[in-house]
Motif scaffolding. Structure first.
Motif, PDB file in Angstrom:
ATOM      1  N   LEU A   3       0.841  -1.196   0.000  1.00 43.32           N
ATOM      2  CA  LEU A   3       0.000   0.000   0.000  1.00 43.32           C
ATOM      3  C   LEU A   3       0.886   1.259   0.000  1.00 43.32           C
ATOM      4  CD1 LEU A   3      -2.874   1.063   0.009  1.00 43.32           C
ATOM      5  CD2 LEU A   3      -2.832   1.014   2.507  1.00 43.32           C
ATOM      6  N   ASN A   4       1.935   1.218   0.814  1.00 37.10           N
ATOM      7  CA  ASN A   4       2.898   2.336   0.798  1.00 37.10           C
ATOM      8  C   ASN A   4       3.408   2.611  -0.592  1.00 37.10           C
ATOM      9  OD1 ASN A   4       3.040   3.203   3.365  1.00 37.10           O
ATOM     10  ND2 ASN A   4       4.625   1.731   3.986  1.00 37.10           N
ATOM     11  N   LEU A   5       3.751   1.542  -1.249  1.00 37.30           N
ATOM     12  CA  LEU A   5       4.290   1.648  -2.597  1.00 37.30           C
ATOM     13  C   LEU A   5       3.269   2.326  -3.525  1.00 37.30           C
ATOM     14  CD1 LEU A   5       6.687   0.540  -4.386  1.00 37.30           C
ATOM     15  CD2 LEU A   5       5.208  -1.395  -4.880  1.00 37.30           C
ATOM     16  N   MET A   6       2.019   1.905  -3.418  1.00 38.46           N
ATOM     17  CA  MET A   6       0.973   2.481  -4.275  1.00 38.46           C
ATOM     18  C   MET A   6       0.711   3.936  -3.900  1.00 38.46           C
ATOM     19  SD  MET A   6      -0.225   0.502  -6.662  1.00 38.46           S
ATOM     20  CE  MET A   6       1.443  -0.032  -6.905  1.00 38.46           C
ATOM     21  N   GLN A   7       0.879   4.262  -2.612  1.00 39.16           N
ATOM     22  CA  GLN A   7       0.624   5.650  -2.195  1.00 39.16           C
ATOM     23  C   GLN A   7       1.665   6.606  -2.747  1.00 39.16           C
ATOM     24  OE1 GLN A   7       0.210   4.930   1.970  1.00 39.16           O
ATOM     25  NE2 GLN A   7      -2.029   4.899   1.889  1.00 39.16           N
ATOM     26  N   LYS A   8       2.835   6.076  -3.040  1.00 37.48           N
ATOM     27  CA  LYS A   8       3.852   6.928  -3.671  1.00 37.48           C
ATOM     28  C   LYS A   8       3.477   7.223  -5.117  1.00 37.48           C
ATOM     29  CE  LYS A   8       7.710   5.410  -0.879  1.00 37.48           C
ATOM     30  NZ  LYS A   8       8.242   4.080  -0.738  1.00 37.48           N
ATOM     31  N   ARG A   9       2.592   6.386  -5.672  1.00 38.14           N
ATOM     32  CA  ARG A   9       2.264   6.522  -7.088  1.00 38.14           C
ATOM     33  C   ARG A   9       0.895   7.154  -7.321  1.00 38.14           C
ATOM     34  NH1 ARG A   9       5.355   3.074 -10.181  1.00 38.14           N
ATOM     35  NH2 ARG A   9       3.653   2.823 -11.672  1.00 38.14           N
ATOM     36  N   HIS A  10       0.022   7.115  -6.274  1.00 33.54           N
ATOM     37  CA  HIS A  10      -1.356   7.604  -6.451  1.00 33.54           C
ATOM     38  C   HIS A  10      -1.838   8.324  -5.193  1.00 33.54           C
ATOM     39  CE1 HIS A  10      -1.770   5.082 -10.027  1.00 33.54           C
ATOM     40  NE2 HIS A  10      -1.201   4.127  -9.335  1.00 33.54           N
ATOM     41  N   ASP A  11      -2.979   9.043  -5.333  1.00 37.93           N
ATOM     42  CA  ASP A  11      -3.647   9.602  -4.152  1.00 37.93           C
ATOM     43  C   ASP A  11      -4.063   8.479  -3.225  1.00 37.93           C
ATOM     44  OD1 ASP A  11      -3.527  11.893  -5.542  1.00 37.93           O
ATOM     45  OD2 ASP A  11      -5.645  11.867  -6.194  1.00 37.93           O
ATOM     46  N   ALA A  12      -4.267   8.836  -1.955  1.00 37.08           N
ATOM     47  CA  ALA A  12      -4.541   7.807  -0.944  1.00 37.08           C
ATOM     48  C   ALA A  12      -5.699   6.869  -1.302  1.00 37.08           C
ATOM     49  CB  ALA A  12      -4.796   8.472   0.401  1.00 37.08           C
ATOM     50  N   ASP A  13      -6.845   7.434  -1.688  1.00 40.12           N
ATOM     51  CA  ASP A  13      -7.993   6.534  -1.933  1.00 40.12           C
ATOM     52  C   ASP A  13      -7.797   5.717  -3.210  1.00 40.12           C
ATOM     53  OD1 ASP A  13      -8.126   8.930  -3.247  1.00 40.12           O
ATOM     54  OD2 ASP A  13     -10.328   8.907  -3.426  1.00 40.12           O
ATOM     55  N   LYS A  14      -7.220   6.324  -4.200  1.00 38.87           N
ATOM     56  CA  LYS A  14      -6.915   5.604  -5.453  1.00 38.87           C
ATOM     57  C   LYS A  14      -5.912   4.475  -5.182  1.00 38.87           C
ATOM     58  CE  LYS A  14      -8.641   7.087  -9.477  1.00 38.87           C
ATOM     59  NZ  LYS A  14      -9.609   8.033  -9.083  1.00 38.87           N
ATOM     60  N   ALA A  15      -4.941   4.748  -4.316  1.00 41.44           N
ATOM     61  CA  ALA A  15      -3.894   3.760  -4.036  1.00 41.44           C
ATOM     62  C   ALA A  15      -4.526   2.481  -3.503  1.00 41.44           C
ATOM     63  CB  ALA A  15      -2.896   4.333  -3.029  1.00 41.44           C
ATOM     64  N   GLU A  16      -5.441   2.634  -2.570  1.00 40.03           N
ATOM     65  CA  GLU A  16      -6.122   1.484  -1.968  1.00 40.03           C
ATOM     66  C   GLU A  16      -6.897   0.698  -3.037  1.00 40.03           C
ATOM     67  OE1 GLU A  16      -7.388  -1.297   0.178  1.00 40.03           O
ATOM     68  OE2 GLU A  16      -6.196   0.198   1.261  1.00 40.03           O
ATOM     69  N   GLN A  17      -7.596   1.459  -3.857  1.00 45.13           N
ATOM     70  CA  GLN A  17      -8.422   0.858  -4.904  1.00 45.13           C
ATOM     71  C   GLN A  17      -7.555   0.085  -5.919  1.00 45.13           C
ATOM     72  OE1 GLN A  17     -10.637   4.135  -6.406  1.00 45.13           O
ATOM     73  NE2 GLN A  17     -11.745   2.878  -7.868  1.00 45.13           N
ATOM     74  N   HIS A  18      -6.482   0.731  -6.358  1.00 45.72           N
ATOM     75  CA  HIS A  18      -5.589   0.080  -7.329  1.00 45.72           C
ATOM     76  C   HIS A  18      -4.976  -1.184  -6.738  1.00 45.72           C
ATOM     77  CE1 HIS A  18      -5.836   2.870 -10.518  1.00 45.72           C
ATOM     78  NE2 HIS A  18      -5.231   3.868  -9.919  1.00 45.72           N
ATOM     79  N   LEU A  19      -4.571  -1.070  -5.467  1.00 42.01           N
ATOM     80  CA  LEU A  19      -3.909  -2.217  -4.854  1.00 42.01           C
ATOM     81  C   LEU A  19      -4.862  -3.416  -4.769  1.00 42.01           C
ATOM     82  CD1 LEU A  19      -1.396  -3.398  -3.531  1.00 42.01           C
ATOM     83  CD2 LEU A  19      -2.295  -2.632  -1.331  1.00 42.01           C
ATOM     84  N   SER A  20      -6.078  -3.194  -4.287  1.00 46.47           N
ATOM     85  CA  SER A  20      -6.999  -4.335  -4.179  1.00 46.47           C
ATOM     86  C   SER A  20      -7.258  -4.945  -5.545  1.00 46.47           C
ATOM     87  CB  SER A  20      -8.368  -3.964  -3.614  1.00 46.47           C
ATOM     88  OG  SER A  20      -8.249  -2.998  -2.663  1.00 46.47           O
ATOM     89  N   ALA A  21      -7.518  -4.075  -6.524  1.00 44.63           N
ATOM     90  CA  ALA A  21      -7.834  -4.602  -7.853  1.00 44.63           C
ATOM     91  C   ALA A  21      -6.657  -5.402  -8.396  1.00 44.63           C
ATOM     92  CB  ALA A  21      -8.185  -3.457  -8.801  1.00 44.63           C
ATOM     93  N   LEU A  22      -5.458  -4.851  -8.247  1.00 41.10           N
ATOM     94  CA  LEU A  22      -4.295  -5.526  -8.829  1.00 41.10           C
ATOM     95  C   LEU A  22      -3.943  -6.822  -8.112  1.00 41.10           C
ATOM     96  CD1 LEU A  22      -1.894  -2.719  -9.930  1.00 41.10           C
ATOM     97  CD2 LEU A  22      -2.671  -4.655 -11.299  1.00 41.10           C
ATOM     98  N   LEU A  23      -4.044  -6.812  -6.794  1.00 47.11           N
ATOM     99  CA  LEU A  23      -3.724  -8.050  -6.071  1.00 47.11           C
ATOM    100  C   LEU A  23      -4.706  -9.155  -6.477  1.00 47.11           C
ATOM    101  CD1 LEU A  23      -2.770  -6.858  -2.470  1.00 47.11           C
ATOM    102  CD2 LEU A  23      -1.266  -7.780  -4.247  1.00 47.11           C
ATOM    103  N   HIS A  24      -5.954  -8.752  -6.647  1.00 43.75           N
ATOM    104  CA  HIS A  24      -6.964  -9.710  -7.075  1.00 43.75           C
ATOM    105  C   HIS A  24      -6.608 -10.277  -8.453  1.00 43.75           C
ATOM    106  CE1 HIS A  24     -10.904 -11.485  -6.997  1.00 43.75           C
ATOM    107  NE2 HIS A  24     -11.148 -11.032  -8.212  1.00 43.75           N
ATOM    108  N   MET A  25      -6.254  -9.390  -9.371  1.00 49.62           N
ATOM    109  CA  MET A  25      -5.909  -9.843 -10.727  1.00 49.62           C
ATOM    110  C   MET A  25      -4.650 -10.704 -10.721  1.00 49.62           C
ATOM    111  SD  MET A  25      -6.675  -6.292 -12.747  1.00 49.62           S
ATOM    112  CE  MET A  25      -6.176  -6.728 -14.408  1.00 49.62           C
TER     113      MET A  25
END
Ligand SMILES: Nc1ncnc2c1ncn2[C@@H]1O[C@H](COP(=O)(O)OP(=O)(O)OP(=O)(O)O)[C@@H](O)[C@H]1O
Ligand SMILES: [Mg+2]
Length: 387
Positions: free
Chosen positions: A334-356
């Motif tokens: 999640l930290n990694l994604m937060q460096k790349r996106h806004d906080a709420d987007k980071a969470e969303q991207h991470l869940s979607a990607l881990l699922h995929m």
């Protein structure tokens, strides 16, 4: 005798093991079910589906097989499907109607090249009729097994074609209509290495396919893997030891027949060509060589093809996870994604990607930690993207 042939799906004597799976899946088909194999890359879905087609053929069924990976449009699909009907036992009876339909579909294709609005309109008006005429052609009394490989690839390309957003849904409903014809003896196998449920869920069309139960084809178990190694030894006239066979399984971890075959081939060639000794270094050296093997590139290429605008995030996650053999906490990702996106987007991207990435067989999660499913792919990833 089995040949060590790998890359394309295997058939006939080269198809190894899966006796229990074959018996089970065939019985499911006999019981009137259709089946979806939603398994990750290289598990052996296409080979397994072909095995079931071979069983069906032996039992006197008609069989039909289409790999949708190479079919990018509905028109191309319809043309191919009609062509394949020539192999049906009832073709003579349907020949005239089918040939007319084929001509009609073929005449659409060159027109599409101009991408004219009128052609789109003509297609929109005719498509329902054409689909209906094709489903009316089918002989529902003849036991038939139809196998569509890589269904999601075609659905994705239909969706990405301009102004055809609803057509993936229409297409799935058309198939569903055929499946639900009362008393039909046509059975269906669908394979999809990219999650079909991800696709239907994200387009809110789960209903269109929810009558097809999933069957998750797994990797080989250790026992079958050892049998495969022994069969390969026999066919190549080399003899390994119990320790070496076990070391092969330990190294591979995730026992796909494909991994066993490519590791075996490295060992075979180092014995035969480089005259390596059959000792404990054999496996370790062959494994190192494999990390440069072009066969593993598919794990990179298919992500590049199928993850669209999520690709950079996917690479960032995998690059991170491949460096932590003991697994990575979600928070770190999640930290990694937060460096790349806004906080709420980071969470969303991470869940979607881990699922995929889990669905597609790259990662697994155990006890709150994320790992590469295959140590071989992890080491390959490390070598390609970190070193
Ligand atoms: N039952 C089997 N016996 C022997 N080899 C197999 C078997 N199943 C799979 N393989 C090996 O694994 C490779 C991949 O198999 P296959 O193409 O069937 O998998 P897939 O899941 O359809 O892969 P993809 O997702 O890449 O389409 C084959 O080329 C073959 O070498
Ligand atoms: Mg396949």
């Amino acid at each position: 005798m089995i040949k060590n042939k790998y890359g394309p799906p295997v058939e006939g004597e080269d198809f190894f093991g899966r006796e229990r799976e074959t018996e089970y899946a065939w019985q499911r088909l006999l019981d009137g079910n259709n089946v979806m194999f939603p398994a990750p890359r290289r598990v052996g879905k296409s080979s397994f589906a072909k095995k079931l087609l071979a069983v069906a053929k032996k039992e006197g069924w008609d069989t039909l097989e289409i790999n949708l990976e190479k079919v990018h449009t509905e028109e191309a699909f319809l043309e191919l499907f009609l062509e394949k009907l020539k192999g049906m036992s009832w073709w003579e009876r349907a020949k005239e109607k089918a040939s007319n339909l084929l001509d009609e579909v073929k005449s659409l294709k060159p027109k599409f090249k101009y991408e004219g609005v009128e052609v789109e309109l003509e297609w929109q008006q005719n498509r329902a009729d054409i689909y209906k005429a094709i489903s009316d052609l089918l002989d529902h009394d003849k036991p038939t097994l139809i196998f569509f490989d890589e269904l999601t690839v075609l659905l994705n390309s239909i969706v990405t074609t301009n102004s055809r957003k609803n057509e993936a849904e229409n297409f799935l409903h058309w198939l569903r209509g055929i499946r639900q014809t009362s008393g039909t003896k046509i059975r269906w196998i669908f394979c999809s290495s990219i999650g079909i449920s991800n696709f239907t869920f994200s387009h809110q069309i789960t209903d269109a396919i929810n009558d097809v139960p999933e069957y998750k084809l797994l990797a080989f178990d250790p026992d079958t893997s050892l049998r495969l190694i022994k069969a390969l030894e026999e066919s190549t006239s080399i003899e390994l030891t119990d320790e070496i066979r076990q070391a092969m399984l330990d190294k591979i971890g995730y026992l796909l027949p494909f991994f066993i075959q490519i590791l075996f081939e490295r060992i075979n060639s180092s014995i035969k060509v480089e005259q390596a000794k059959v000792d404990e270094n054999l496996v370790a050296n062959a494994y190192q060589d494999l990390l440069d093997d072009a066969h593993l590139n598919t794990w990179i290429e298919r992500l590049q093809k199928q993850y669209g605008d999520k690709i950079d995030d996917a690479f960032a996650l995998l690059r991170h996870v491949c460096q932590e053999k003991k697994g990575t906490k979600r928070d770190n990702l999640l930290n990694l994604m937060q460096k790349r996106h806004d906080a709420d987007k980071a969470e969303q991207h991470l869940s979607a990607l881990l699922h995929m990435l889990r669905n597609d067989g790259y990662l697994i999660e155990e006890g709150g930690l994320h790992f590469f499913r295959s140590p071989l792919i992890r080491d390959f990833w490390y070598k390609r993207h970190v070193l």
